[in-house]
Motif scaffolding. Structure first.
Motif, PDB file in Angstrom:
ATOM      1  N   LEU A  91      33.973  33.686 -23.997  1.00  0.00           N
ATOM      2  CA  LEU A  91      34.633  34.560 -24.966  1.00  0.00           C
ATOM      3  C   LEU A  91      33.619  35.521 -25.580  1.00  0.00           C
ATOM      4  N   PHE A  92      33.997  36.799 -25.662  1.00  0.00           N
ATOM      5  CA  PHE A  92      33.077  37.809 -26.184  1.00  0.00           C
ATOM      6  C   PHE A  92      32.908  37.676 -27.698  1.00  0.00           C
ATOM      7  N   SER A  93      31.642  37.686 -28.155  1.00  0.00           N
ATOM      8  CA  SER A  93      31.309  37.630 -29.578  1.00  0.00           C
ATOM      9  C   SER A  93      30.743  38.970 -30.016  1.00  0.00           C
ATOM     10  N   ARG A  94      31.315  39.523 -31.072  1.00  0.00           N
ATOM     11  CA  ARG A  94      30.843  40.803 -31.606  1.00  0.00           C
ATOM     12  C   ARG A  94      29.700  40.645 -32.604  1.00  0.00           C
ATOM     13  N   LEU A  95      29.261  39.439 -32.827  1.00  0.00           N
ATOM     14  CA  LEU A  95      28.220  39.196 -33.828  1.00  0.00           C
ATOM     15  C   LEU A  95      26.832  39.554 -33.334  1.00  0.00           C
ATOM     16  N   ILE A 126      22.772  36.551 -34.056  1.00  0.00           N
ATOM     17  CA  ILE A 126      23.667  35.816 -34.959  1.00  0.00           C
ATOM     18  C   ILE A 126      24.469  34.778 -34.182  1.00  0.00           C
ATOM     19  N   THR A 127      24.884  35.126 -32.967  1.00  0.00           N
ATOM     20  CA  THR A 127      25.616  34.155 -32.146  1.00  0.00           C
ATOM     21  C   THR A 127      24.756  32.934 -31.865  1.00  0.00           C
ATOM     22  N   ASN A 128      23.477  33.157 -31.507  1.00  0.00           N
ATOM     23  CA  ASN A 128      22.563  32.027 -31.274  1.00  0.00           C
ATOM     24  C   ASN A 128      22.377  31.183 -32.534  1.00  0.00           C
ATOM     25  N   GLU A 185      27.969  25.664 -34.945  1.00  0.00           N
ATOM     26  CA  GLU A 185      29.106  26.374 -35.510  1.00  0.00           C
ATOM     27  C   GLU A 185      29.656  27.350 -34.483  1.00  0.00           C
ATOM     28  N   SER A 186      30.969  27.514 -34.483  1.00  0.00           N
ATOM     29  CA  SER A 186      31.595  28.463 -33.559  1.00  0.00           C
ATOM     30  C   SER A 186      31.598  29.861 -34.162  1.00  0.00           C
ATOM     31  N   PRO A 187      31.092  30.852 -33.440  1.00  0.00           N
ATOM     32  CA  PRO A 187      31.118  32.234 -33.944  1.00  0.00           C
ATOM     33  C   PRO A 187      32.551  32.702 -34.182  1.00  0.00           C
ATOM     34  N   ASP A 206      34.059  27.810 -22.037  1.00  0.00           N
ATOM     35  CA  ASP A 206      32.744  27.213 -21.785  1.00  0.00           C
ATOM     36  C   ASP A 206      31.606  27.825 -22.584  1.00  0.00           C
ATOM     37  N   GLY A 207      31.885  28.839 -23.395  1.00  0.00           N
ATOM     38  CA  GLY A 207      30.820  29.444 -24.180  1.00  0.00           C
ATOM     39  C   GLY A 207      31.171  30.855 -24.597  1.00  0.00           C
ATOM     40  N   TYR A 208      30.118  31.622 -24.940  1.00  0.00           N
ATOM     41  CA  TYR A 208      30.305  32.977 -25.479  1.00  0.00           C
ATOM     42  C   TYR A 208      29.407  33.960 -24.727  1.00  0.00           C
TER      43      TYR A 208
END
Length: 261
Positions: free
Chosen positions: A84-88, A92-94, A101-103, A147-149
């Motif tokens: 899933l794409f994270s805009r953070l 910050i995602t790491n 914690e889930s972004p 499975d991740g970001y």
């Protein structure tokens, strides 16, 4: 005898007078209904009613029209895994994942499907270009259904610039927006441009599209209006990058998949 004299009518004359009054009222009512019926079917009245009906239908269609833009999540499918794409951003995602914690992710990208082609507005191009060009970082983190970001990569494949220039009229300026996309090797460039003001005009690798969109003029009030937008064809970006990525929009999931073959 003078003032104060009373006049009496014979009973037979009274009955005749009452009967005449009833007949007059009945005839008047029938005449009124006839005239009203004639007016109802007059050509001028029919035309007025038709115009009112058309206006009512137009208002009803506007009330029930939906936004042509579809909000979606961006998801990468690669090596039988789903990310899933994270805009953070990568840092910050790491940090979030290091704390277990889930972004936070939101459906902030909107697309339009028209004639089996996918389009989006210029403000959504950066993240999409990164995914199509392969410029992303994978963060493995097992969630319940994926499975991740992924986050934007380190290469600069997107650049945006505004240019102002004088028009043919004194005192009038033209504002041009430019988006430059490159591959990760910085060897090829894809140019997107449009005029922002004094009026909106597509110039290079984009089109203007009329869309129904939701608008809110006051808190608690919602209306749908027709407006023109600059749109970019995502299939053209796949072709430019010569990418092995396949785009797949799944409406019921509200997801735009980037499937790597």
């Amino acid at each position: 005898m003078g003032f104060g004299k009373q006049t009496h009518t014979a009973p037979g004359a009274t009955i005749v007078l009452q009967t005449c009054c009833k007949l007059f009222k009945k005839q008047t009512k029938l005449q009124f209904k006839k005239e009203r019926k004639m007016k109802l079917f007059s050509p001028k009245l029919n035309l007025s009613c038709l115009l009112i009906l058309c206006a009512s239908l137009l208002i009803s269609c506007t009330d029930f029209a939906t936004d042509d833009r579809k909000s979606v999540q961006l998801i990468l499918k690669k090596d039988d895994k789903t990310y899933l794409f994270s805009r953070l951003g990568t840092m910050i995602t790491n940090n979030k994942l290091d704390k277990n914690e889930s972004p936070t992710t939101v459906q902030s990208t909107s697309i339009v499907v028209k004639e089996n082609q996918l389009y989006t507005e210029p403000q959504h191009i950066k993240s999409i270009a990164n995914l199509i060009s392969g410029n992303y970082v994978i963060h493995d983190h097992q969630e319940k259904i994926f499975d991740g970001y992924i986050s934007d990569g380190k290469h600069k494949v997107y650049n945006k610039k505004y240019v102002n220039e004088h028009s043919e009229k004194f005192g009038e300026m033209i504002s041009i927006a430019n988006i430059y996309l490159t591959d990760t090797d910085q060897t090829r460039k894809y140019h997107i441009s449009w005029q922002r003001s004094p009026n909106q005009i597509p110039i290079t690798n984009c089109i203007e599209m009329a869309l129904w969109v939701d608008k809110s003029y006051k808190p608690g009030e919602r209306t749908t209006a027709r407006d023109n937008f600059i749109m970019i064809n995502l299939n053209d970006l796949v072709e430019f990058y010569n990418s092995n990525v396949k785009l797949d929009y799944v409406e019921e999931d509200k997801v735009l998949y980037f499937i790597v073959d």
